[in-house]
Design an enzyme around this catalytic site. Structure first.
Site, PDB file in Angstrom:
ATOM      1  N   SER D  37     -19.170  51.721  28.131  1.00 33.44           N
ATOM      2  CA  SER D  37     -19.777  52.646  27.169  1.00 33.44           C
ATOM      3  C   SER D  37     -19.765  54.067  27.741  1.00 33.44           C
ATOM      4  O   SER D  37     -19.588  55.035  27.001  1.00 33.44           O
ATOM      5  CB  SER D  37     -21.196  52.204  26.780  1.00 33.44           C
ATOM      6  OG  SER D  37     -22.018  52.048  27.908  1.00 33.44           O
ATOM      7  N   ASP D 260     -16.594  56.904  35.907  1.00 34.18           N
ATOM      8  CA  ASP D 260     -16.404  56.681  34.467  1.00 34.18           C
ATOM      9  C   ASP D 260     -16.122  57.995  33.748  1.00 34.18           C
ATOM     10  O   ASP D 260     -15.351  58.032  32.782  1.00 34.18           O
ATOM     11  CB  ASP D 260     -17.644  56.019  33.857  1.00 34.18           C
ATOM     12  CG  ASP D 260     -17.954  54.687  34.526  1.00 34.18           C
ATOM     13  OD1 ASP D 260     -17.006  54.033  35.016  1.00 34.18           O
ATOM     14  OD2 ASP D 260     -19.132  54.300  34.579  1.00 34.18           O
ATOM     15  N   ASP D 296     -25.920  58.289  33.726  1.00 36.32           N
ATOM     16  CA  ASP D 296     -24.510  57.934  33.909  1.00 36.32           C
ATOM     17  C   ASP D 296     -23.570  58.739  33.017  1.00 36.32           C
ATOM     18  O   ASP D 296     -22.352  58.692  33.229  1.00 36.32           O
ATOM     19  CB  ASP D 296     -24.290  56.467  33.531  1.00 36.32           C
ATOM     20  CG  ASP D 296     -24.800  55.494  34.577  1.00 36.32           C
ATOM     21  OD1 ASP D 296     -25.946  55.649  35.012  1.00 36.32           O
ATOM     22  OD2 ASP D 296     -24.041  54.583  34.927  1.00 36.32           O
TER      23      ASP D 296
END
Lengths: 318, 318, 318, 318, 318, 318
Positions: D37, D260, D296
């Site tokens: 995600s 990410d 994140d």
């Protein structure tokens, strides 16, 4: 020199600020709580030497629970485990009509495998005067069912007064499973505490709270059976008859832990040599103050409880 | 050009969040407060040129108090001291039945040694129309007893209207000490404010609030004596008879400082030339709004107070 | 079964958020701290059975201090007092060039009147292996000077190892007063810890840290003398020569309590039977981790300290 | 019209404030995060139509994860489950030498039973141009291993470019288990991203980052293999040779999610038709900005990334 | 596949903590809100595919509004503008008698210049079943008056059900201006919602709520006219007669957005095929739950609303 | 008795917590700030009687600005307006490489219509010794251009020393507009402060900072021209030659307001009779301490600035 020993699970407790939801909160209030550590803490605040016994994962999460209990000068006797999780619950408290909702995430808690020989039970029972656990403990696993029974048996054998709060949790077992298990357990219980609703739905009792208390007392040969009724107070069946205790008027900030506050204060009062009548009043006053405090713990002082009891009485006298 | 001059101690105020206790709080709300600076702030919010006079330790703690007062456009006249502490109090506000508890830590405050010649009194009294202090000030030390008396005497001599709120604090002196001291003080008081309970317990008054107000007015030859009665409102004995003022309905968030809000608004209204009747209503409306605000200060606006008075009146008219 | 006993004052600690000042902060971080409870907590975190002994006002403020210490599984032995205040300090931590400033408000602390017979010393000394206090304690009052001396004397007589950290506080006494008092005290000190600057300014030592350590060791017949040098590490004069310990690289969030972390970890390591060399390294690693934690307490774990020591060593090996 | 599809677990993320520990924190920062995600969110912030596919418990905890992703205008395709937990992790970020520690509590996550037919894969693959998942997904359960393989196979068959980040997690599987599984997976991976350390320890690669990238590219017949090296940047083996990308200078507030951010931005840039060289630079710039953000997620804007790339270049030019 | 389309302004919303004022707050709660996005969010929470259409400044402030709406899985169709501000409002919620005060700072909002051709209206109307806007939209500018009329006209022409809430804002236009404009608008409104007070003061209606509803329904040839009456519930004039809906008992934390919650839930229920009677009840239950949530948004779940409706009914049955 | 008078806009300042963005923040830090009030506050903190003159909307937003300034014991002379907004800006401070970004929302501020006769200028100029405004003021509107010129003219005529900081804001006017306007203004400026970059880009100056300062001084017949160079310090051209001042080493928490801190402290020092050399050092030390404080204001103390100057000097002496 421990006077009261309790045994049971303590979980992490996460809750959003007022007006927020778990879906939206950016910060969660973080505490730990469990019926048996709550009771030990309440008793300790009222000057009882208390010890809480449990099994926890050997991690910062497990140590957190110990820390919150030890801060209240409760001794802790922990079986540290490399297996099992730390049970967790999320609680969202909403005003009317939203109400309070709880999400449990307690599967595979480390305590589920706790057996009696993981604890220095002989040593602890040598000094202790009272033992307490609740119906949550045997509901958690078959092993804990055995451990609970064995602890109550040995406590009785060692001359301790045993206190047991039914505390039925529908998410852990069915009424029938609970009933079967509890009937065995009651054989070693001196003082039984049960919410009126649980007495009806789990123990199949009917009639007035008073008659339920008396019936249960007779049936299970307890010294005292207390039926709690929320804002309607409590009744206690004793050797010398049934006693009634009103609930004190309270403006509730956080209702969680109110029952444990009642029981912890009742036990502390009993250990201090008070009458059942006095202990019920102390329990009710402590429960009322708990309602004004955030979190499960009744962080009260003896002076405060005395004042609440006195003022309440004054109000009646006028 | 100061219109109202006040003199007295201001303390640091520390309080835990709702539901927490001093024993458990990780953060404390931090403010400063004192009857005399509270009164000056309220008056200033209602468009009175106000000045607060005090003695403070020359430290960030002392400067903090000045900052909180100056933010409300109140002038400050400070005798900075290298001796003495900053008085401090901890306040824990609990819902029913826990209630509010206050822990004072005010010994050796710098103000205890304040004598009248530490302040430019002549200059200030030349422009001021009103002087206010409370019974806390003379209770703090013998030096302050003298200073208070001297300030009232000189204010009177300079033609100022003197306002005095009894504000009895049991932790500072006994009823007898208070009574002896206050009798002297009242000789130079034009407008006396006293809580009904203090009138009874300290001033040995009995009977209805009305008769107490009248008796005190006659006895001490005051212009006005106001007896305050919390949620029962207030009564004022004046030259032309006794007036009554209901309390406005309020949902209380923080009750501390309500009395000071009443007095500050009453004085502001008087200085603006309003009648005693109007001033009592302004005082009551301001006190009600104060109850909705965190902290001791009535940070109101004149428009808001007018609206509250109007809406309240409307409600009655219907 | 206490292994380490400490005695001393613990104060309330109030500090504004980063970037705010005491003059402007709306909320203060609230903790309690004191050299001797800090040392007990650090030792307890490193698996030493520790007990902190003190005298506190019987109030929520006093109980707060106990709570913060007990949370770390340190036993507490408190003489509860109805007289005396709770010492308080405000700490404002600023980046360069503002720096850290501390405002003490510690006059009339309850502990000032503590005499040895207020504590169950015989019982505690029967099991304990080590006793620790710091130079702050005798600086607080003449009574405490006596009590400190007597405690060290009796600890020595009972065969405990006595640890003493000079911890000079200029706001409590002059260098000369300190020197006179400490010379007596050193007679019963086995392990003396002193900051290089204090050794120079208070104890009139000169030369290298090593020679200072050796001189003090000879002069006062100590087993070990540790001279601490902040980011330059520490040296220890022992029976078998002088040892050196580098400071571990740390990115400082809060420097307060670093020295106590060093001492607490050093004592814990000594009680665990480690060599002085190892204990110095454990002390230095613990002090480094403390620097990353808000508040005075080194809330470390043994595993973490082992990891820090190992990684540090690795870094050197490369 | 989805352009990038990702599939994987998202967990709840709880972290104490700076300077606090899980053992002491009273409040925890609450977010949700997961490699797949995170990648979808980063790509969406850089103007890619992204969709995240997952399986979640049908509870406020599951919905929370959807909410955090949807806020970034990422579509979500969720298989809601009545079984299984919401994976959770606690993260404590400490300065040097304490460092960052993570406690996973991710057993029995709902996603573990996710099979491909729970998702409208055909429809999604019809429009999508790229598919991404990471090595965490197959590590979670045998079912997920199959699902991952099947998704990559079908994505390839549908002509999508498949991106795969090795993301080895030692707490989920052994290097050997990972190696065996990943070899199969690589057969359907077009763009492989692997940290240099994982390449060495899991994939048994040795030599320079460049030669590792080239070897892996040849061995697994990928279009591009990117070896990431933290603050040393990244290298990419492509059809036309090996490219190097420096890391942008960043002052790190929160390092979690940096990888990410790099991958999400790389994919977005590729989908926008940029060269691999440009995409690597966009990835590196986005990763650098991520380091300044709590949580994140790389909540960047295209303009911001352009500015960072430009300034960085300017700095070099001077 | 959008089912409900809404069009209107969303503003930034800033509010001080309880007990603080805009004059004193150090931190402001930060959200975004607007009648039309509120309605879309509520409908989405109750499982309606909703889309909110607006014009916003192309800045972090504009994107913030999109983010808050998208988090609730509402699609957004934004015309990004380089001109115009982000409307902003400050809200201070006070207990009795202070009350709630709002300061609007909404001049020159980007939306004021929005014309219908800035939006893909044809495409959206092709799938949508319902269109909603409120009386705030035409009040903002002459351009928006046209755009509102045109949207309603086209929605009607495309067979959508049009919902319109009068939402009179005295700070935007006079009653007369509103009346003139609204009469035109009503020509294309199927379901009209109007507060009783607005019906009286703006639409010049008199008599009971019921008769107002019926009159308006006849006059403007609406399908349904709902007259809302705050804690007195609502009445709806329909083809088959007038329906009444009580307000659910609620303990209000934040009243803002209650009306939008009612409308959004009513529309969702209608789109789900419920009767007007059921939809009114769903609307009232959702409005009641909204009152317990901070911010304008009714972040409810369908299960929760069902439970509230059921419990409410139970209470009546007893 | 005002010594320094300043005139200019003050805006509301809203900023997210570190690591958050305006798009994601749930709470915003709330302050007010403006070059001219910042300068008055700094001067007041350094014991100058300062007064800030401005025009504000008559609302809680306007009063907020007054409150923040008055808290620092600065007098305020406000023209309250029923028209016009309160200028607002959002500031997001990010670490490298994200950097700081500011979003202005300052159109239609109430101050734009301020003319000189709205203020009691004669009275204020009678006592004041210095007047300060910045280049932001004339940039806000043609009316303010006139007002600025007139204020400087009258200040000069009344014998005040006039201070002017160029403070170029590209979002308010073009370099050419600024240049044209400023040339007129400089005719009545005694002490001109200009950032090196503005001198180059707006005033078309070239060469070293020293030569720029000298050229500007000669060209505009100023007493002193200070060219500021950020971390490279400042140079000042005076009658007796050019002086240089290094920047003090600082660890920056919040850079906003640093320039105003420098100017405010410089003026305070000049008014205290210090030499230009000393005033520059005081300015630089104050600017350095400002960098450690959140918000625009340099809430310093004279003692602190003396200490910083001394320590800095010490560092050099060694």
């Amino acid at each position: 020199m421990v006077s009261l020993l309790t045994f049971g699970e303590t979980m992490l407790r996460l809750s959003p600020p007022e007006g927020e939801r778990i879906e939206t909160a950016r910060e969660l209030d973080f505490r730990s709580a469990g019926a048996e550590s709550n009771v030990a803490v309440t008793a300790s605040r009222l000057e009882t030497d208390a010890c809480w016994m449990s099994k926890l994962p050997d991690s910062p999460l497990g140590r957190r629970a110990v820390r919150d209990v030890a801060a209240n000068s409760v001794e802790t006797e922990i079986s540290w485990s490399s297996d099992g999780r730390m049970g967790t619950y999320y609680i969202e408290q909403g005003r009317k009509p939203r109400g309070t909702s709880v999400i449990y995430d307690r599967d595979d808690a480390a305590i589920r495998t706790a057996s009696i020989d993981e604890f220095p039970v002989d040593e602890l029972f040598a000094s202790a005067k009272a033992f307490y656990t609740s119906g949550i403990t045997p509901a958690l696993s078959p092993t804990l069912r055995e451990t609970t029974n064995e602890l109550l048996r040995r406590a009785t054998r060692n001359g301790l007064t045993t206190y047991f709060d039914v505390n039925y949790r529908a998410k852990l077992w069915t009424p029938e499973e609970a009933r079967n298990c509890l009937t065995d357990i009651f054989a070693n219980v001196d003082v039984l505490i049960v919410a009126e609703r649980d007495a009806e739905q789990i123990l199949n009792q009917h009639g007035s709270a008073k008659s339920i208390a008396e019936t249960l007392r007779t049936e299970h040969q307890c010294e005292v059976v207390i039926v709690t009724r929320g804002s309607d107070g409590a009744v206690a069946a004793t050797e010398t008859g049934v006693l009634e205790q009103r609930a004190f008027v309270a403006d509730t900030l956080d209702p969680i832990g109110t029952g444990d506050a009642f029981v912890g204060a009742f036990i502390a009062s009993q250990l201090a040599g008070d009458s059942v009548t006095d202990s019920l009043e102390t329990g009710a006053a402590t429960a009322a103050v708990k309602r004004t405090l955030e979190g499960d713990l009744a962080l009260v002082t003896p002076e405060e409880i005395d004042r609440v009891k006195k003022e309440q009485t004054d109000e009646i006298d006028r």
